[in-house]
Design an enzyme around this catalytic site. Structure first.
Site, PDB file in Angstrom:
ATOM      1  N   HIS A   1       8.527   6.533  20.790  1.00  0.00           N
ATOM      2  CA  HIS A   1       7.292   6.085  21.459  1.00  0.00           C
ATOM      3  C   HIS A   1       7.336   5.920  22.971  1.00  0.00           C
ATOM      4  CE1 HIS A   1       6.057   5.580  17.405  1.00  0.00           C
ATOM      5  NE2 HIS A   1       6.688   4.449  17.210  1.00  0.00           N
TER       6      HIS A   1
ATOM      7  N   GLU B   1       0.831  -1.204   0.000  1.00  0.00           N
ATOM      8  CA  GLU B   1       0.000   0.000   0.000  1.00  0.00           C
ATOM      9  C   GLU B   1       0.865   1.254   0.000  1.00  0.00           C
ATOM     10  OE1 GLU B   1      -4.387  -0.806   1.733  1.00  0.00           O
ATOM     11  OE2 GLU B   1      -2.833  -0.710   3.248  1.00  0.00           O
TER      12      GLU B   1
ATOM     13  N   ASN C   1      -3.810   6.278  15.443  1.00  0.00           N
ATOM     14  CA  ASN C   1      -4.890   5.960  14.506  1.00  0.00           C
ATOM     15  C   ASN C   1      -5.360   4.538  14.764  1.00  0.00           C
ATOM     16  OD1 ASN C   1      -4.760   8.443  12.925  1.00  0.00           O
ATOM     17  ND2 ASN C   1      -2.718   7.717  12.371  1.00  0.00           N
TER      18      ASN C   1
ATOM     19  N   CYS D   1       5.278  -4.277  16.023  1.00  0.00           N
ATOM     20  CA  CYS D   1       4.905  -3.229  16.992  1.00  0.00           C
ATOM     21  C   CYS D   1       3.424  -3.409  17.339  1.00  0.00           C
ATOM     22  CB  CYS D   1       5.180  -1.841  16.425  1.00  0.00           C
ATOM     23  SG  CYS D   1       6.919  -1.626  15.998  1.00  0.00           S
TER      24      CYS D   1
ATOM     25  N   CYS E   1       0.387  -1.181  15.656  1.00  0.00           N
ATOM     26  CA  CYS E   1       0.473  -0.925  14.215  1.00  0.00           C
ATOM     27  C   CYS E   1      -0.213  -2.043  13.425  1.00  0.00           C
ATOM     28  CB  CYS E   1       1.952  -0.816  13.826  1.00  0.00           C
ATOM     29  SG  CYS E   1       2.230  -0.707  12.050  1.00  0.00           S
TER      30      CYS E   1
ATOM     31  N   GLY F   1       6.247  -1.538   6.411  1.00  0.00           N
ATOM     32  CA  GLY F   1       7.584  -2.106   6.478  1.00  0.00           C
ATOM     33  C   GLY F   1       8.612  -1.277   7.213  1.00  0.00           C
ATOM     34  N   GLU F   2       9.716  -1.937   7.539  1.00  0.00           N
ATOM     35  CA  GLU F   2      10.832  -1.295   8.231  1.00  0.00           C
ATOM     36  C   GLU F   2      11.966  -1.114   7.216  1.00  0.00           C
ATOM     37  OE1 GLU F   2      11.760   0.351  10.750  1.00  0.00           O
ATOM     38  OE2 GLU F   2      13.840   0.224  10.117  1.00  0.00           O
TER      39      GLU F   2
ATOM     40  N   SER G   1      11.467   6.189  15.275  1.00  0.00           N
ATOM     41  CA  SER G   1      10.238   5.982  16.040  1.00  0.00           C
ATOM     42  C   SER G   1      10.611   5.647  17.482  1.00  0.00           C
ATOM     43  CB  SER G   1       9.434   4.855  15.406  1.00  0.00           C
ATOM     44  OG  SER G   1       9.003   5.267  14.130  1.00  0.00           O
TER      45      SER G   1
ATOM     46  N   CYS H   1       3.918   8.497   0.529  1.00  0.00           N
ATOM     47  CA  CYS H   1       4.307   7.670   1.669  1.00  0.00           C
ATOM     48  C   CYS H   1       4.570   6.260   1.134  1.00  0.00           C
ATOM     49  CB  CYS H   1       3.148   7.711   2.665  1.00  0.00           C
ATOM     50  SG  CYS H   1       3.455   6.801   4.148  1.00  0.00           S
TER      51      CYS H   1
ATOM     52  N   CYS I   1      -1.057   6.957   9.323  1.00  0.00           N
ATOM     53  CA  CYS I   1       0.068   6.211   9.906  1.00  0.00           C
ATOM     54  C   CYS I   1      -0.416   4.971  10.640  1.00  0.00           C
ATOM     55  CB  CYS I   1       0.784   7.071  10.948  1.00  0.00           C
ATOM     56  SG  CYS I   1       1.822   8.302  10.262  1.00  0.00           S
TER      57      CYS I   1
ATOM     58  N   CYS J   1       5.253  -6.265   7.553  1.00  0.00           N
ATOM     59  CA  CYS J   1       6.409  -5.883   8.380  1.00  0.00           C
ATOM     60  C   CYS J   1       6.610  -6.951   9.448  1.00  0.00           C
ATOM     61  CB  CYS J   1       6.165  -4.524   9.043  1.00  0.00           C
ATOM     62  SG  CYS J   1       7.597  -3.952  10.016  1.00  0.00           S
TER      63      CYS J   1
HETATM   64  N1  SAH Z   1       8.623   1.034  10.131  1.00  0.00           N
HETATM   65  C1  SAH Z   1       8.929   2.399  10.170  1.00  0.00           C
HETATM   66  C2  SAH Z   1       8.156   3.230   9.173  1.00  0.00           C
HETATM   67  C3  SAH Z   1       6.694   2.936   8.986  1.00  0.00           C
HETATM   68  S1  SAH Z   1       5.595   3.359  10.257  1.00  0.00           S
HETATM   69  C4  SAH Z   1       8.765   2.939  11.576  1.00  0.00           C
HETATM   70  O1  SAH Z   1       8.225   2.241  12.420  1.00  0.00           O
HETATM   71  O2  SAH Z   1       9.214   4.061  11.812  1.00  0.00           O
HETATM   72  C5  SAH Z   1       5.536   5.155  10.209  1.00  0.00           C
HETATM   73  C6  SAH Z   1       5.183   5.788  11.558  1.00  0.00           C
HETATM   74  O3  SAH Z   1       3.823   5.478  11.938  1.00  0.00           O
HETATM   75  C7  SAH Z   1       6.045   5.269  12.692  1.00  0.00           C
HETATM   76  O4  SAH Z   1       6.490   6.323  13.513  1.00  0.00           O
HETATM   77  C8  SAH Z   1       5.086   4.392  13.458  1.00  0.00           C
HETATM   78  O5  SAH Z   1       5.462   4.222  14.779  1.00  0.00           O
HETATM   79  C9  SAH Z   1       3.790   5.123  13.306  1.00  0.00           C
HETATM   80  N2  SAH Z   1       2.593   4.312  13.580  1.00  0.00           N
HETATM   81  C10 SAH Z   1       2.457   2.973  13.463  1.00  0.00           C
HETATM   82  N3  SAH Z   1       1.210   2.598  13.803  1.00  0.00           N
HETATM   83  C11 SAH Z   1       0.541   3.718  14.143  1.00  0.00           C
HETATM   84  C12 SAH Z   1      -0.808   3.982  14.539  1.00  0.00           C
HETATM   85  N4  SAH Z   1      -1.705   3.015  14.637  1.00  0.00           N
HETATM   86  N5  SAH Z   1      -1.153   5.261  14.785  1.00  0.00           N
HETATM   87  C13 SAH Z   1      -0.258   6.266  14.650  1.00  0.00           C
HETATM   88  N6  SAH Z   1       1.028   6.073  14.255  1.00  0.00           N
HETATM   89  C14 SAH Z   1       1.421   4.816  13.998  1.00  0.00           C
HETATM   90 FE1  SF4 Z   2       6.730  -2.192  11.237  1.00  0.00          FE
HETATM   91 FE2  SF4 Z   2       6.938   0.452  11.659  1.00  0.00          FE
HETATM   92 FE3  SF4 Z   2       4.594  -0.836  12.000  1.00  0.00          FE
HETATM   93 FE4  SF4 Z   2       6.589  -1.238  13.716  1.00  0.00          FE
HETATM   94  S1  SF4 Z   2       5.500   0.696  13.350  1.00  0.00           S
HETATM   95  S2  SF4 Z   2       5.284  -2.837  12.822  1.00  0.00           S
HETATM   96  S3  SF4 Z   2       8.345  -1.148  12.374  1.00  0.00           S
HETATM   97  S4  SF4 Z   2       5.694  -0.589  10.088  1.00  0.00           S
END
Ligand code: SAH
Ligand code: SF4
Length: 336
Positions: A208, A80, A282, A106, A109, A151-152, A206, A95, A325, A102
């Site tokens: 958190h 996506e 989100n 996390c 996510c 993805g990471e 990231s 984006c 996100c 991934c």
């Molecule tokens: N894997 C990478 C990049 C993709 S996620 C990373 O983790 O940084 C992009 C951003 O969205 C990251 O900062 C992640 O922590 C955040 N994110 C993931 N799930 C989310 C959610 N449900 N609500 C808000 N931000 C979220």
């Molecule tokens: Fe992967 Fe980033 Fe989501 Fe963590 S926040 S599961 S690293 S996409």
């Protein structure tokens, strides 16, 4: 691509430039549309190569103008990508996904809940950008790319590096390096590697949580890479790349949003060249967290600012189409 080079071997040198221009700069979506090439070469190319590595399955547009596209790779992996309007009128940010799914898991996510299907190749990453560039109206031209989709990126270093090179190469996509941001869950080795690329792209980490215990609950890989290792890698990056790092912090109600945690965070980041971006959580079906209420988000930001940390709240885009996100999960293909 050796096969492509072989096919163009007998052609005049300028053919390569014509092809490159058509692929990276023009709106053609098939070889047949590259009218600068002779018909025989167009059909030979079409016969042997795919013009785009991804098939678009479907797109949705949000009430705020955000557009999400679900792609499928040639072997069926779901990807996506999201196009968002930026502050500057007439421009958009893409984006990008670096992996299908991934593997980092996390706990807040939706992509993490999918697991990893596979790494994307450099061309599959760049093709997400080109898909939009070829099809966007002049007032929505993509001029910024952020690796914040599925993805990471630093778990797919080689292909992400090759994609970043193409994105900033003036002979290819030609973005300003400062308009390319790689966002990582925080893999120290990957951050060290990125510092050595010599490309002044932006890095987002990231975070958190300000402590290892809460962070490990949210980001399982944090057990392998505690905060002191991550902060060392980040500081080294700031020095070596001479760049400010952005920390991302998704606010989860009652988990990481107390004012005491805001104070800990400023202590952790004291003295760094950095900026903190607060992301409102989100939701998605099956999510185990709730978003911090709006007032709480502002109070957290103000507590950081009062202690001298540069902090902003990220504007949420595309939530109504699950394009914000952390909401990407390729539901249409996986049935989820
Ligand atoms: N894997 C990478 C990049 C993709 S996620 C990373 O983790 O940084 C992009 C951003 O969205 C990251 O900062 C992640 O922590 C955040 N994110 C993931 N799930 C989310 C959610 N449900 N609500 C808000 N931000 C979220
Ligand atoms: Fe992967 Fe980033 Fe989501 Fe963590 S926040 S599961 S690293 S996409």
């Amino acid at each position: 691509m050796p096969a492509l080079r072989q096919m163009l071997a007998g052609e005049p040198r300028y053919r390569i430039d014509q092809l490159r221009r058509a692929v990276y700069r023009e709106s053609a979506t098939e070889f047949e549309q590259i009218l600068t090439l002779p018909t025989s070469l167009r059909s030979a190319l079409a016969h042997q190569f795919r013009f785009e590595s991804l098939d678009s399955v479907r797109s949705e547009t949000s009430s705020d103008g955000t557009r999400k596209t679900l792609f499928r790779t040639a072997d069926g992996a779901p990807v996506e990508t999201v196009q968002m309007p930026t502050e500057r009128a007439g421009a958009t940010t893409i984006c990008l996904s670096s992996q299908a799914g991934c593997g980092m898991g996390c706990t807040f996510c939706a992509t993490g809940a999918m697991g990893l299907t596979r790494n994307l190749t450099g061309s599959e990453i760049v093709d997400q950008f080109l898909h939009y560039r070829r099809r966007s109206a002049a007032n929505r031209t993509p001029d910024r790319a952020v690796f914040m989709g599925m993805g990471e990126p630093l778990a797919n270093l080689r292909e992400v590096k090759s994609a970043v090179r193409l994105l900033v190469d003036p002979q290819a996509v030609g973005l300003s390096p400062r308009r390319v941001t790689v966002s990582t869950v925080g893999l120290p080795r990957g951050i060290h590697a990125m510092a050595g690329w010599g490309l002044p792209v932006s890095l987002a980490i990231s975070l958190h949580a300000p402590d290892d215990q809460v962070r490990a609950e949210l980001v399982p890989v944090a057990r392998r890479f505690p905060l002191d290792t991550l902060m060392d890698a980040s500081r080294r990056y700031q020095q070596q790349a001479r760049r400010r790092v952005t920390y991302e912090y998704t606010l989860l109600d009652g988990v990481n949003d107390s004012l005491a945690q805001a104070a800990d965070l400023t202590r952790l980041l004291r003295g760094q060249r950095c900026h903190l971006n607060l992301i409102p959580f989100n939701g998605y079906p099956g999510a185990r967290y709730r978003p911090t209420p709006r007032d709480g988000i502002r109070a957290f930001r103000d507590a950081l600012r009062a202690r001298g940390l540069r902090a902003t709240i990220r504007r949420t885009r595309g939530r109504d189409i699950s394009g914000a996100c952390g909401q990407l999960h390729a539901g249409a293909l996986t049935g989820g």
